[in-house]
Design an enzyme around this catalytic site. Structure first.
Site, PDB file in Angstrom:
ATOM      1  N   GLY A   5      76.534   9.547  97.937  1.00 53.48           N
ATOM      2  CA  GLY A   5      75.610   8.723  98.688  1.00 53.48           C
ATOM      3  C   GLY A   5      74.917   7.753  97.750  1.00 53.48           C
ATOM      4  CB  CYS A   6      73.800   4.242  98.083  1.00 56.99           C
ATOM      5  SG  CYS A   6      73.048   4.280  99.726  1.00 56.99           S
ATOM      6  CG  ASN A   7      69.315   6.791  99.527  1.00 57.26           C
ATOM      7  OD1 ASN A   7      69.032   5.673  99.154  1.00 57.26           O
ATOM      8  ND2 ASN A   7      69.267   7.141 100.805  1.00 57.26           N
ATOM      9  CB  ALA A   8      73.126  11.233  96.361  1.00 59.74           C
ATOM     10  CB  THR A  52      69.506   5.652  93.121  1.00 52.79           C
ATOM     11  OG1 THR A  52      70.369   4.795  93.871  1.00 52.79           O
ATOM     12  CG2 THR A  52      68.524   4.791  92.345  1.00 52.79           C
TER      13      THR A  52
END
EC number: 1.2.1.38
Length: 342
Positions: free
Chosen positions: A148-151, A153
């Site tokens: 995931g993109c949040n994960a 980061t």
């Protein structure tokens, strides 16, 4: 050698971003583009900014001859992706951009995504796609599950600190600002201009965001015991970018040194001089992640700030980085685009 590439879900934002990146790749050729809802249309119609490229028209997945494809990117929604990948040829190399193969435990997938996993046998062979930490496994993999993109980061900010043992594990606070493209291209009322612009809001408050499953899985594996971060994402009225501000207990100089040393040889992860913090402006449209560290007025506390482009380093750029490894190409091929500023 030229590798023949297929992209399923080519009409979405991450599909279009893959095309933008592969257009500059020295040894990849897009041979097939799948998009069921827009099948029969040209990419120039769906995305006019790609009209200068010589691209095949969009088709349904069952119209693609995968025997002629070296690697397939699946940029499909979760649940759909696992059902499609389950039926693809068993020798086809696949990079999946959905959530369907990120969590190793099928029960955890059902917990966070609300439906039983439909391809458990395939899930067993998936390699987690955080490139900088799973390179060796990715090189040998047939199926790579993009993060995931949040994960991604949050992990770039925290993984070296957990591994080095320089922070406390029970009081990590992760505050994240996320651009609207992370929600995809489908029409949603809360993402309309009049609903989103000039505002700013928290969502999935109180530990309900699905990417917490990835944080739990990866941080606990690193630490050798359960680690649960406190995580709140916020939707910001911007097209691209994620800014993660992480609050940790630990000596700020030790925190900085751990990140600096961990990423010293990484082509895309840049640790700024101590005391400087990054902006999403400085990584826009690129595969770079900038990380800054500063101390807090409270002794023994540090603040880590990480910025990346959710569509590039957080998704499609990461996917291409992994595909390069899987195909034996230079890891940075097609990914050295300079950030777009202003």
């Amino acid at each position: 050698m030229t590798h023949k590439i297929a992209i399923l879900g080519a009409s979405g934002y991450t599909g279009a971003e893959l095309i933008r990146l592969i257009a500059t790749h020295p040894s990849m050729q897009i041979a097939a583009l799948g998009a069921n809802a827009k099948a029969g249309q040209s990419m120039a119609t769906v995305y006019p900014h790609l009209r200068h490229l010589d691209l095949p028209d969009l088709v349904t997945a069952d119209e693609i001859d995968f025997a002629k494809i070296d690697l397939c990117f699946c940029a499909l929604p979760h649940k759909t992706s696992q059902e499609v990948i389950r039926d693809l040829p068993k020798d086809l190399k696949i990079v999946d951009l959905s959530a369907d193969f990120r969590l190793r435990d099928p029960a955890e997938y059902e917990k966070w995504y609300g439906n039983p996993h439909a391809a458990v046998e395939v899930q067993k062979e998936a390699v987690y796609g955080l490139t900088e930490f799973y390179r060796d496994e990715i090189r040998e993999a047939r199926l790579v599950a993009g993060t995931g993109c949040n994960a991604a980061t949050g992990q770039f900010a925290l993984r070296p600190l957990i591994s080095a043992g320089v922070i406390g594990l029970d009081d990590i606070i992760l505050d994240m600002k996320c651009a609207v493209s992370g929600a995809g291209r489908a029409l949603k009322e809360n993402l309309m201009h009049a609903e989103l612009s000039e505002g700013y809001n928290a969502y999935a408050v109180g530990g309900t965001h699905r990417h917490l499953g990835e944080f739990d899985q990866e941080f606990s594996k690193l630490a050798g015991r359960p680690v649960e971060v406190q995580f709140t994402p916020h939707l910001m009225p911007a097209n691209r970018g994620i800014l993660a501000t992480t609050y940790v207990s630990g000596d700020p100089q030790a925190v900085y040194a751990a990140l600096r040393d961990a990423y010293a040889d990484e082509p895309f992860l840049h640790v700024l001089p101590f005391g400087e913090t990054p902006s999403t402006h400085h990584v826009r449209g690129s595969n770079f992640c900038h990380i800054g560290v500063t101390g807090d007025r409270k002794p023994g506390r540090a603040i880590v700030v990480a910025a990346l482009d959710n569509l590039t380093k957080g998704s499609s750029g990461q996917a291409l980085q992994n595909a390069n490894l899987m195909l034996g190409e230079e890891e940075i091929a097609g990914l050295t685009l300079v950030p777009c500023f202003p």
